[in-house]
Design a protein around this motif. Structure first.
Motif, PDB file in Angstrom:
ATOM      1  N   SER A  12      16.360  13.382  83.071  1.00  0.00           N
ATOM      2  CA  SER A  12      15.609  12.274  83.664  1.00  0.00           C
ATOM      3  C   SER A  12      15.073  11.336  82.595  1.00  0.00           C
ATOM      4  N   SER A  70      16.073  19.257  83.905  1.00  0.00           N
ATOM      5  CA  SER A  70      15.619  18.140  84.740  1.00  0.00           C
ATOM      6  C   SER A  70      14.815  17.145  83.927  1.00  0.00           C
ATOM      7  N   GLU A 128      16.383   7.969  97.874  1.00  0.00           N
ATOM      8  CA  GLU A 128      16.343   9.255  98.558  1.00  0.00           C
ATOM      9  C   GLU A 128      16.740   9.205 100.037  1.00  0.00           C
ATOM     10  N   THR A 176      17.514  15.975  90.638  1.00  0.00           N
ATOM     11  CA  THR A 176      16.163  16.508  90.709  1.00  0.00           C
ATOM     12  C   THR A 176      15.937  17.220  92.031  1.00  0.00           C
ATOM     13  N   ARG A 189      11.050  15.174  93.321  1.00  0.00           N
ATOM     14  CA  ARG A 189      11.818  13.939  93.245  1.00  0.00           C
ATOM     15  C   ARG A 189      10.926  12.700  93.183  1.00  0.00           C
ATOM     16  N   VAL A 193      11.596  10.336  90.019  1.00  0.00           N
ATOM     17  CA  VAL A 193      12.214   9.023  90.209  1.00  0.00           C
ATOM     18  C   VAL A 193      11.279   7.911  89.756  1.00  0.00           C
ATOM     19  N   ALA A 204      17.433  10.912  91.247  1.00  0.00           N
ATOM     20  CA  ALA A 204      17.280  11.519  92.572  1.00  0.00           C
ATOM     21  C   ALA A 204      18.334  12.598  92.797  1.00  0.00           C
ATOM     22  N   ALA A 234      14.061  18.385  95.437  1.00  0.00           N
ATOM     23  CA  ALA A 234      13.272  17.546  96.338  1.00  0.00           C
ATOM     24  C   ALA A 234      11.775  17.653  96.084  1.00  0.00           C
ATOM     25  N   ASP A 271       4.248  12.517  95.362  1.00  0.00           N
ATOM     26  CA  ASP A 271       4.612  13.820  95.903  1.00  0.00           C
ATOM     27  C   ASP A 271       3.430  14.538  96.541  1.00  0.00           C
ATOM     28  N   SER A 329      14.894  17.406 101.058  1.00  0.00           N
ATOM     29  CA  SER A 329      16.066  17.354 100.194  1.00  0.00           C
ATOM     30  C   SER A 329      16.933  16.170 100.589  1.00  0.00           C
TER      31      SER A 329
END
Length: 508
Positions: A40, A36, A398, A155, A160, A164, A152, A157, A343, A465
């Motif tokens: 990314s 990931s 998302e 990755t 994310r 992102v 997105a 949830a 997040d 998700s």
């Protein structure tokens, strides 16, 4: 809307239990894998290209105007044309992205940057200059649409929001790099300086092409859409920790596609042009957020930062460059802050705080001078970077359903660049005509209106998700077509379950 959002959160707990059961831990306990991180970061290099041009153009604009004898209107076209062609690139990105995959979209964007940088740097006339800007703009349009979408889709949830926002962090790293080229070539004659600064824009795209060909996999969600399940599984095994049930993730993606098919949502443009209530809400929020990012005036302020600094009373070229670097670094630092908080606190609080903060800062810029005005600009950039900068790409990437995600991001990019074109190509003319104080007060009013819009219409999507989004928005809007499709799927599951349970007995 606030109460509606909370009700949706409560009522849709059942929609997310499946993703959590599969290990998509919304509480952040699911670790981020090396895959990931690597994938990314590779995608973010593409965002650096946009940032580099933004930073370099801040210094290149006045030099090109002097060296090629451009008028004020031609300079505005030089700046604004980039966003105009990005509209075309963003619109076309959906076709390549959906038909040929996310990886080829990255290559297309990189080629646009390379060709455009070389042509622009070698130009000796306004016409050739604009041809080069066309290619760079096309590359930017592709890049803006594909970067957050790819991250997105690759990755979990739980992470994310942070991942992102890396694309916005990369944009700001590119801005600082672009601004730094003015210092790098400080002793070079102006006639050569701006050409070297533009040529530098071809370096990162070459790196991007290499990474796409050697490191980056295709998006697992695009692979599932194409029926390439084994390839999707191989990618997901790199994205999720060892032992994670990636078959369940693939099953979720397939189920979402089937749910949307049962709701008569075709993969074509019908789902966008004639949307159900859930899809209409997705489009309104996703496209509205993308428009809001540019409606606050960020490009007009940053592209013409030199003009603002000169108006504040700073005359020395070295001092002007120092202030530019300081403002660029300030913008970069606070993107990291925003990335960490999305997040934890959620999308709604950060976007609201960002817009309110920018509104107050624009009022400060309108009524102050000298150091206080530069301080207002620094605070404006900081509030922008905490919320609207990264959030305007996080939200669209998302909330769109799988079947319209590429198209939704394409439209979001198109509208985002359309507003940027208008703002960037009319700033000097408009500010001089209506007055600089009045212009910044107008931007402050826009920020206030956008705050109300997002408060009313933006639901909280933290920790959900991508496969949850369709049903989540169906519940918010009471979209019976989607909800009936879900009920049909559940009935099918109930019918199939006894058969599956009896199969061992039948075998015996």
């Amino acid at each position: 809307m606030a109460s509606q959002s909370h009700e949706a959160t409560s009522s849709s707990q059942k929609t997310s239990h499946k993703g959590e059961h599969h290990g998509d831990h919304s509480d952040g306990t699911l670790p981020i894998t090396r895959g990931s991180y690597v994938f990314s970061i590779c995608a973010c290099i593409n965002s650096c290209n946009l940032g580099f041009d933004l930073g370099a153009t801040t210094n290149v604009g006045p030099l090109v105007e002097a060296q090629l004898g451009l008028t004020t209107a031609q300079r505005e076209l030089f700046v604004g044309s980039l966003d105009f062609w990005a509209i075309v690139g963003g619109f076309l990105s959906n076709w390549i992205c959906d038909k040929y995959g996310r990886r080829r979209s990255f290559i297309t964007a990189a080629l646009g940057f390379i060709i455009g940088s070389v042509i622009t740097g070698a130009s000796n006339s306004f016409f050739i200059l604009m041809v080069g800007r066309m290619f760079v703009g096309l590359g930017i349009g592709f890049g803006l649409a594909i970067d957050p979408l790819y991250i997105a889709e690759i990755t979990p949830a739980a992470h994310r929001g942070k991942m992102v926002t890396w694309s916005e962090i990369a944009v700001n790293i590119g801005i600082v790099f672009g601004l730094f080229t003015a210092i790098m070539f400080y002793g070079v004659a102006d006639s050569l300086k701006w050409r070297l600064m533009l040529y530098m824009g071809a370096l990162l795209p070459l790196v991007m092409i290499y990474l796409v060909l050697t490191v980056m996999p295709e998006s697992p969600r695009w692979l599932v859409n194409r029926g390439r399940f084994d390839e999707a599984k191989a990618v997901l095994q790199k994205v999720y920790p060892p032992g994670f049930d990636v078959d369940a993730v693939i099953a979720d993606i397939k189920e979402v596609i089937e749910r949307e098919r049962l709701a008569d949502q075709n993969i074509g443009w019908g789902a966008v042009l004639c949307p159900t209530k859930a899809f209409r809400r997705m489009l309104m929020v996703g496209l509205g957020t993308a428009v809001a990012q540019q409606a606050v005036g960020i490009d007009s302020i940053f592209y013409y930062m030199n003009d603002l600094i000169k108006r504040s009373g700073i005359k020395s070229e070295t001092s002007q460059l120092s202030v530019l670097m300081l403002l660029g670094c300030c913008k970069l630092v606070f993107v990291f802050v925003g990335g960490k908080l999305f997040d934890k606190l959620g999308r709604r609080p950060l976007l609201g705080a960002s817009l309110i903060g920018m509104c107050l800062c624009l009022i400060m810029i309108a009524f102050t001078e000298n150091v206080a005005q530069i301080t207002g600009v620094a605070l404006y950039l900081s509030f922008y970077s905490i919320g609207m900068g990264p959030g305007a790409w996080l939200v669209p990437s998302e909330i769109f359903a799988t079947s319209i995600r590429a198209k939704g991001m394409s439209l979001a990019t198109t509208l985002n660049r359309a507003v940027a074109t208008i703002v960037a190509s009319t700033f000097l003319t408009t500010a001089n005509a209506m007055g600089w104080t009045e212009y910044f007060l107008m931007l402050a009013g826009i920020c206030f209106i956008l705050t109300v819009f997002l408060y009313v219409y933006l639901p909280e999507t933290k920790g959900r998700s991508l496969e949850d989004m369709t049903l989540y928005f169906a519940e918010i809007t009471n979209d019976t077509s989607i909800l009936d499709a879900e009920a049909t799927l559940r009935r099918n599951d109930d019918v199939e379950k006894p058969v599956n349970e009896l199969s061992p007995l039948i075998t015996q």
